[in-house]
Motif scaffolding. Structure first.
Motif, short mmCIF file in Angstrom:
data_model
loop_
_atom_site.label_atom_id
_atom_site.label_comp_id
_atom_site.label_asym_id
_atom_site.label_seq_id
_atom_site.Cartn_x
_atom_site.Cartn_y
_atom_site.Cartn_z
N SER A 272 -4.66 4.18 5.31
CA SER A 272 -3.41 4.88 5.58
C SER A 272 -2.78 4.38 6.88
O SER A 272 -1.55 4.29 7.00
N THR A 273 -3.63 4.05 7.84
CA THR A 273 -3.11 3.45 9.08
C THR A 273 -2.38 2.15 8.76
O THR A 273 -1.24 1.93 9.22
N ALA A 274 -3.02 1.30 7.98
CA ALA A 274 -2.37 0.04 7.60
C ALA A 274 -1.10 0.30 6.80
O ALA A 274 -0.08 -0.39 6.98
N ILE A 324 -4.71 -2.57 -1.41
CA ILE A 324 -3.65 -3.55 -1.13
C ILE A 324 -2.34 -3.08 -1.76
O ILE A 324 -1.27 -3.14 -1.14
N ALA A 325 -2.42 -2.60 -3.00
CA ALA A 325 -1.22 -2.08 -3.67
C ALA A 325 -0.68 -0.86 -2.93
O ALA A 325 0.54 -0.66 -2.82
N PHE A 326 -1.58 -0.03 -2.41
CA PHE A 326 -1.20 1.16 -1.65
C PHE A 326 -0.42 0.77 -0.39
O PHE A 326 0.64 1.34 -0.08
N VAL A 327 -0.92 -0.21 0.35
CA VAL A 327 -0.24 -0.66 1.57
C VAL A 327 1.12 -1.27 1.21
O VAL A 327 2.14 -1.01 1.89
N ALA A 328 1.18 -2.06 0.14
CA ALA A 328 2.45 -2.64 -0.28
C ALA A 328 3.45 -1.56 -0.67
O ALA A 328 4.66 -1.66 -0.37
N CYS A 329 2.96 -0.50 -1.32
CA CYS A 329 3.83 0.61 -1.72
C CYS A 329 4.48 1.24 -0.49
O CYS A 329 5.68 1.54 -0.49
N TYR A 330 3.71 1.42 0.57
CA TYR A 330 4.27 2.06 1.76
C TYR A 330 5.20 1.13 2.53
O TYR A 330 6.13 1.59 3.19
N ALA A 331 4.96 -0.17 2.45
CA ALA A 331 5.92 -1.11 3.05
C ALA A 331 7.27 -0.98 2.38
O ALA A 331 8.32 -0.94 3.04
N VAL A 332 7.26 -0.90 1.05
CA VAL A 332 8.50 -0.71 0.30
C VAL A 332 9.12 0.64 0.62
O VAL A 332 10.33 0.78 0.81
N HIS A 333 8.26 1.66 0.72
CA HIS A 333 8.74 3.01 1.01
C HIS A 333 9.43 3.06 2.36
O HIS A 333 10.50 3.68 2.50
N GLY A 334 8.83 2.40 3.37
CA GLY A 334 9.43 2.39 4.69
C GLY A 334 10.78 1.72 4.73
O GLY A 334 11.68 2.14 5.47
#
Length: 456
Positions: A272-274, A324-334
């Motif tokens: 979640s930090t990442a 990895i997909a989770f981190v990518a999802c949050y990059a898009v979300h941001g």
């Protein structure tokens, strides 16, 4: 009281914004797993969380109008107190009924909290300097939010890794820490947020009660007159529903992959930090996306990309691929949040800004509650992966709803009919004036809009 400078307003906004979201960063990795630990099924968890959406649906617009009429500080203080009670109850809640109460109080908190701080920042900045570029601070707010959530998630994982503390389970530690941080936020709110109101005391309360319904009615009037606003708010229906996949189902999906809830919670801390650092990075890229694609096309593309990342979370077989997909999802979300909120902010001027933000949030929260119930039901019967795939489709199909904003951006010189906004409205009601991707024609066309969505 000396008036604040633009820099002082921005600094105070960023400090308060970070403190507001830091406790949430602690709670997100553990809340769903904690509810499972206390015996709730996915369907019951969805129903408990739905209490938040129902309360927000009932209170979001009245509280937004109340903040516009009475003042942002008193509403934010009451919101902080309610949030503190809700999180404190979560420490001891061990039944379905008590957890429903936790989420109902969270609904009151979210309804009161959504919009006033951001509106205070924009209006106080413009009061200090009518030509100030408040967008820069809003964009920095997105970065601060990501960093605060990342720090909270990292601390959450560390606390879970410490193991049980006396009679408290490992998953309860982050909740206790969140209570302490919410107290810090309340103290900072009382010290840092200042505003000038023409009327104070009982007279202000009576006046705000009279004014709030009018504020709400005129916010709806803006929505009726603008196809752009209507479509942007409709995006929230799909977005809120689909967010249940990565906010609610991801911890369960990870626990399923690693076959251990405590280990999943420990992994979710650094993950979640990442993810939130990636979200902050995505928010920082917003000006580039606007320059290269435009706000509305960029927002539409990101809706589709977010659906694809959720598909990855649902289908990857190992924890590495899921995370990895989770981190990518949050990059898009941001990156998505500032684009969407920037388009929304540019549709309104005058004293109705908080009411409009509340209207946007009003549809998101019940949609999220519905997503939690429906996807939880699907997860109980067809598996978590299937539920996440359904959510991914819902996220992606919202993309065409940005077309009205894109069309308005192609015809900035019109009278507003491209966006469904009349050239003139009733007295006292602000009229949206569009230029570019939903930017006001009067002196704003060259500004880069980066804003932060008021809701997780």
């Amino acid at each position: 009281m000396n008036p604040l400078s633009v820099r002082q307003v921005r600094r105070r906004y960023l400090v308060l914004h970070g403190l507001r979201w830091l406790p949430v960063g602690l709670l997100i990795p553990v809340t769903i797993l904690l509810m499972q630990e206390r015996g709730l099924t996915l369907t019951q968890i969805g129903l408990a969380i739905a209490a938040q959406g129902v309360v927000v649906l009932a209170l979001e617009l009245p509280t937004g109008g109340f903040a516009d009429a009475l003042g942002r500080k008193p509403v934010l203080v009451v919101a902080s107190l309610v949030g503190l009670v809700s999180t404190g109850l979560l420490v001891v809640a061990d039944s379905f009924a008590l957890l429903v109460a936790v989420w109902a109080l969270q609904g009151v908190f979210r309804a009161l909290d959504s919009g006033p701080l951001e509106s205070w920042y924009v209006d106080t900045t413009l009061a200090a300097d009518p030509d100030a570029r408040y967008e820069n601070g809003l964009g920095q707010g997105g970065t601060v939010l990501g960093l605060a959530m990342a720090a909270g998630a990292l601390l959450s994982g560390a606390l879970v890794a410490l193991g049980p503390i006396g009679p408290l389970s490992a998953l309860t530690g982050p909740v206790i820490a969140a209570v302490g941080l919410q107290v810090v936020y309340l103290v900072a709110l009382l010290a840092l947020l200042t505003e000038r109101r023409a009327v104070t005391g009982p007279a202000a309360l009576r006046a705000s009660v009279r004014e709030a319904p009018r504020m709400v009615g005129e916010a709806f009037g803006l929505l009726r007159r603008s196809r752009v606003l209507l479509a942007l708010v409709a995006v929230e229906l799909f977005w809120g529903f689909g967010m249940a996949t990565f906010e609610g189902l991801l911890p369960i999906r990870l626990a399923e992959v690693v076959a251990d809830a405590d280990r999943a919670a420990t992994l979710l801390g650094p993950a979640s930090t990442a993810a939130w650092l990636a979200s902050a990075g995505g928010a920082a890229l917003t000006p580039l996306l606007i320059r290269r694609l435009g706000a509305a096309p960029g927002a539409a593309l990101l809706r589709i990309l977010q659906g694809i990342t959720v598909v990855g979370m649902a289908l990857f077989a190992g924890p590495t691929g899921v995370l990895i997909a989770f981190v990518a999802c949050y990059a898009v979300h941001g990156a998505s949040n500032p684009l969407h909120m920037g388009l929304l902010h540019r549709q309104v001027a005058g004293p109705y800004r908080t009411s409009l933000i509340s209207l946007n949030s009003m549809v998101a929260m019940p949609a999220g509650a519905l997503g939690g119930v429906v996807l939880g039901y699907i997860g109980d019967r067809a598996g978590v992966s299937t539920a996440m795939l359904v959510g991914a489709v819902v996220l992606a199909v919202a993309a065409p709803l940005y077309l009205p904003a894109w069309r308005a951006g192609r015809h900035p010189a019109g009278d507003g009919r491209d966006a469904g906004v009349p050239a003139a409205g009733p007295p006292g009601v602000p009229v949206a004036r569009l230029a570019g991707d939903g930017e006001p024609a009067a002196g704003q066309a060259q500004r880069t809009e980066v804003s932060e969505k008021a809701a997780v």
